[in-house]
Design a protein around this motif. Structure first.
Motif, short mmCIF file in Angstrom:
data_model
loop_
_atom_site.label_atom_id
_atom_site.label_comp_id
_atom_site.label_asym_id
_atom_site.label_seq_id
_atom_site.Cartn_x
_atom_site.Cartn_y
_atom_site.Cartn_z
N ILE A 6 0.88 -1.17 0.00
CA ILE A 6 0.00 0.00 0.00
C ILE A 6 0.91 1.21 0.00
O ILE A 6 1.58 1.49 1.01
CB ILE A 6 -0.90 0.04 1.25
CG1 ILE A 6 -1.60 -1.29 1.48
CG2 ILE A 6 -1.88 1.22 1.17
CD1 ILE A 6 -3.07 -1.32 1.29
N ALA A 7 0.98 1.94 -1.11
CA ALA A 7 1.90 3.08 -1.20
C ALA A 7 1.48 3.98 -2.35
O ALA A 7 1.75 3.67 -3.51
CB ALA A 7 3.33 2.59 -1.41
N PRO A 8 0.86 5.09 -2.02
CA PRO A 8 0.41 6.00 -3.08
C PRO A 8 1.59 6.59 -3.88
O PRO A 8 1.46 6.88 -5.05
CB PRO A 8 -0.30 7.13 -2.32
CG PRO A 8 -0.55 6.58 -0.94
CD PRO A 8 0.49 5.55 -0.68
N ARG A 9 2.74 6.74 -3.22
CA ARG A 9 3.90 7.34 -3.88
C ARG A 9 5.16 6.52 -3.60
O ARG A 9 5.24 5.79 -2.62
CB ARG A 9 4.13 8.76 -3.34
CG ARG A 9 3.21 9.83 -3.90
CD ARG A 9 3.30 11.10 -3.08
NE ARG A 9 3.04 10.84 -1.65
CZ ARG A 9 1.81 10.69 -1.13
NH1 ARG A 9 0.74 10.77 -1.90
NH2 ARG A 9 1.66 10.46 0.16
N LEU A 10 6.16 6.74 -4.45
CA LEU A 10 7.44 6.04 -4.24
C LEU A 10 8.33 6.88 -3.32
O LEU A 10 9.46 7.24 -3.66
CB LEU A 10 8.13 5.80 -5.60
CG LEU A 10 9.26 4.77 -5.60
CD1 LEU A 10 8.76 3.42 -5.12
CD2 LEU A 10 9.87 4.65 -6.99
N ASP A 11 7.77 7.21 -2.15
CA ASP A 11 8.55 7.94 -1.16
C ASP A 11 9.26 6.93 -0.24
O ASP A 11 9.37 5.75 -0.57
CB ASP A 11 7.62 8.87 -0.36
CG ASP A 11 6.42 8.11 0.19
OD1 ASP A 11 6.43 6.85 0.14
OD2 ASP A 11 5.46 8.76 0.67
N GLU A 12 9.69 7.39 0.90
CA GLU A 12 10.42 6.51 1.82
C GLU A 12 9.58 5.27 2.15
O GLU A 12 10.06 4.13 2.12
CB GLU A 12 10.75 7.29 3.10
CG GLU A 12 12.07 6.91 3.73
CD GLU A 12 13.17 6.67 2.69
OE1 GLU A 12 13.72 5.55 2.70
OE2 GLU A 12 13.45 7.56 1.84
N LYS A 13 8.31 5.51 2.44
CA LYS A 13 7.42 4.41 2.80
C LYS A 13 7.19 3.49 1.60
O LYS A 13 7.18 2.27 1.73
CB LYS A 13 6.08 4.98 3.31
CG LYS A 13 5.13 3.91 3.76
CD LYS A 13 3.88 4.50 4.40
CE LYS A 13 2.77 3.46 4.42
NZ LYS A 13 2.39 2.93 3.11
N GLY A 14 7.03 4.10 0.44
CA GLY A 14 6.83 3.31 -0.78
C GLY A 14 8.02 2.40 -1.03
O GLY A 14 7.85 1.20 -1.36
N LYS A 15 9.21 2.94 -0.84
CA LYS A 15 10.42 2.13 -1.05
C LYS A 15 10.50 1.00 -0.03
O LYS A 15 10.89 -0.13 -0.36
CB LYS A 15 11.67 3.02 -0.97
CG LYS A 15 11.88 3.85 -2.23
CD LYS A 15 13.08 4.77 -2.10
CE LYS A 15 13.09 5.78 -3.24
NZ LYS A 15 13.86 6.99 -2.89
#
Lengths: 468, 468
Positions: free
Chosen positions: B146-155
């Protein structure tokens, strides 16, 4: 003599309020329901309710019991082919003996899945009545009248119906009651209907019929009579007394108003309607309009079981799916349709609920099975998760018909033996799944090993007396 | 070492042809299927097939296993309220220990109802993998990204996914395999999807996702991106490798063409879609178009069970009902969707059928139960009449996971004990059925009697990692 259920979670009254209670049963009656401990009197059986749920016995408000003999004989076919090629030829050969054993098979299946009361329409009611009497079940039986005209045959149908009333109505401690069952508007003519209604009024018994099961039935009625089946029966004065109307799949808003105004009890049979592709009854709309909507399995030839737990689940899920509304037929409503509403529809308002003064028709379920854990809400567990294997005990009139998963009134092995014997007579047609080849004899060891113990007289039934 | 099934009625090959055969299993493989008697070699176990039906192990192609812990915690509610008030708050509290026991509960339920292979999407895959390894089941597991963007959490989500591949993929004799699972187009952004697809290609594993479950999802996608979810994923290049797409309830003819052209395997979840009021997938239309349509239960919080026999029955009946066509999804097709089609969808084409050279994932059922008599066609009996209680033996890779109705790899009593303990933590919300009052402690004897044996570390899970 009686029974005390100790510390059991029970769904009480028509509202199915969950409480942990003690229940004392005296004879055939629920004498006391108490949140304080009750004493068992001398000679009473005490049952610990730990891990159990007590619900009112389930009510199967529309079935054709002996058709269980044709379960799985033909599936996935258009209705007309199913009827004309598979069901009617077989029904025409049914003997009284076979109907007796078929009824016992159906009764055993119903008891094992928590049903205590049902409404049936078939023929050879002497045999069915005998099976019901032996089983200890409660039933509203009816002889299915098929007679387009009030000719010799039409009169004979009505005479047979009157015979069932005078010989079987209100017998075995009131456990067996009789209804008058003109099959439908497309199989019985106006004069037959009028005589049937007269008979029902004379003996103060309900009418049990089929209404608006298929689109064709409704279209034909409009073509023939200019009105819908519901409107036609209203015009014929057939709806002014108690009526149990199976199906009502294709009913208009005007029909629904008539059903409500006349207090007709509709029996929703969602699995049979689904399997035959007949459509989906507007059950939510009927309920909202204030129509009593009970539940039934229909015959096991089109269901293909007599399991009311499966039926109430299917009713809830199908209504949610078709209307895209997850709030329709919530768990308690589904259970109520299959208990108190059904009992009222069948004129047995003193059953269908766990309440002081009511008949002791009670079902116990194991709610600590792996498949129903964790347990947040026992009614949700029953409606959405439990299988019939959760049913452990079934009681009618304070008498156990099943105790710790063992039937007490029906010899299961004997029934299985007789049913296999009978099925061999009907195994003469190949099955479409098998590409025209014969069905492998999965049960050949039993069947092949017998060389025919059947010596009963084979009374050929008039093929016109068939009822679906 | 091996097993010989003697004189058993078996549904053979992908076509599920019924024959009475002997089957010899050598190690994890179906070595010989023969219409002539086979000898058991020295040390082989011989099983008499009398009264039994052998089918390929069932395949549950979409589930969220540990959600079985929330079965029945909330029903009959609108989807948004169900998620936000009941499911998400509970999932946010789930610990690794709880996920392990929840997974075992689900595994036990699946084995008892004849499932041998499943595709799961959840979090804490270390715990789930451990449970699967111990159970002996076959599984395609995936971590729900679950990650709307490839930010820190997305990575981090993608790193966790890669960890599951490098640590769990193709382990325990190949019984556990891993898929990459970007949850959906509405929970994962384009860049996240692109990285997820890259990961899947790098390790040659399938994608497992949700597509077009609800009308809102599709409408939002049109508003946001001007195309349907299927078209969006096609545009993003996500459908060019193996994809397992749960739901596909609201797909257009153009979507269906893409699904067919790309060889996407759709997982139809009819009971969950029904219960949540999401609608009815055009499963007949997809099948006719040549799309692979497998079957899944979805999580037990919305089903409310993990019973593939119930699921395939519901799929067949619901399609017939909605389309008013009794010939749709006939019995054999329903069983095939739940076996060979599912196995192929999950990349396990060497399972899902009883055929020489295939893995020995086989289920035996009693077809002489009262509820399946008389027996005209064993596949009809399974699809339309049998309950899960008919399943007697379940084998994966030639090893019994259930033998004569007793689980051999899972300690059922321990699982029940632990699940009751866990459920107490989540019993903090009242249930709408009970009118705001607390749920009666039907199982209080067990629960109340323990004073808490749980001492594990409670690792609070990031609430954003929840997956439905």
């Amino acid at each position: 003599m009686g029974i005390v259920l100790k510390g059991i979670t029970a769904a009480l009254g028509e509202a199915l309020v969950l409480k942990r209670v003690d229940i004392r049963i005296e004879g055939n009656t629920i004498e006391t329901v108490s949140e304080s401990p009750l004493e068992a009197k001398e000679g009473y059986e005490t049952i610990q309710g730990e891990g159990k749920l007590a619900i009112p016995g389930l009510v199967n408000a529309h079935t054709h019991l002996p058709m269980v003999l044709f379960r799985g004989a033909a599936d996935d076919l258009p209705l007309s082919q199913w009827l004309s090629e598979y069901i009617w030829p077989r029904e025409a050969r049914l003997t009284e003996d076979e109907i007796y054993w078929g009824a016992l098979l159906g009764l055993a299946e119903m008891i094992r899945s928590g049903t205590t009361l049902f409404s049936d329409m078939y023929f050879h009611l002497d045999a069915i009545g005998r099976a019901v009497a032996e089983s200890g079940m409660r039933a509203l039986l009816s002889y299915g009248i098929i007679a387009p005209r009030l000719d010799e045959k039409g009169k004979q149908e009505l005479e047979r119906t009157e015979w069932t009333i005078t010989h079987l109505h209100d017998t075995v401690d009131g456990r067996i009651r009789i209804a008058v069952a003109p099959h439908s508007v497309y199989t019985c003519g106006k004069d037959v209907w009028e005589m049937a209604v007269k008979l029902a009024r004379k003996y103060e018994v309900p009418i049990h019929t089929h209404i608006a099961e298929t689109r064709d039935e409704v279209a034909d009625c409009y073509v023939r009579d200019g009105v819908s089946p519901v409107e036609l029966l209203e015009r014929w004065g057939a709806l002014s007394g108690p009526v149990i109307a199976a199906h009502c799949v294709h009913v208009s808003p005007a029909d629904i108003e008539i059903l409500k105004a006349r207090g007709v009890s509709v029996v929703h049979c969602p699995k049979s309607n689904a399997k035959l592709g007949s459509g989906t009854a507007p059950v939510a709309r009927m309920s909202e309009a204030g129509v009593n909507v009970a539940l039934g399995t229909d015959g096991a030839a089109s269901n293909n079981s007599l399991n009311m737990i499966a039926e109430l689940r299917f009713a809830s899920l199908a209504a949610k799916a078709v209307n895209e509304n997850p709030m329709l037929i919530p768990a308690k409503d589904a259970l109520r349709m299959a208990s108190a509403v059904g009992a009222t529809a069948l004129g047995s308002g003193d059953t269908g609920k766990i309440e002081e003064g009511c008949r002791a028709d009670i079902v116990l379920l194991d709610i600590e099975m792996l498949e129903t854990l964790p347990m947040y809400d026992p009614i949700s567990a029953l409606v959405y998760s439990a299988g019939r294997e959760a049913v452990s005990d079934v009681m009618v009139d304070g008498r156990f018909l099943m105790r710790e998963r063992t039937l007490t009134t029906i010899d299961e092995d004997r029934v299985k033996y007789e049913v296999k014997r009978i099925a061999n007579r009907y195994r003469n047609q190949t099955h479409p799944h098998l590409g025209g080849r014969e069905i492998p004899r999965a049960d050949a060891g039993v069947e092949g090993g017998t060389d025919g113990t059947y010596h009963g007289e084979e009374k050929r039934v008039d093929p016109d007396l068939r009822v679906e």
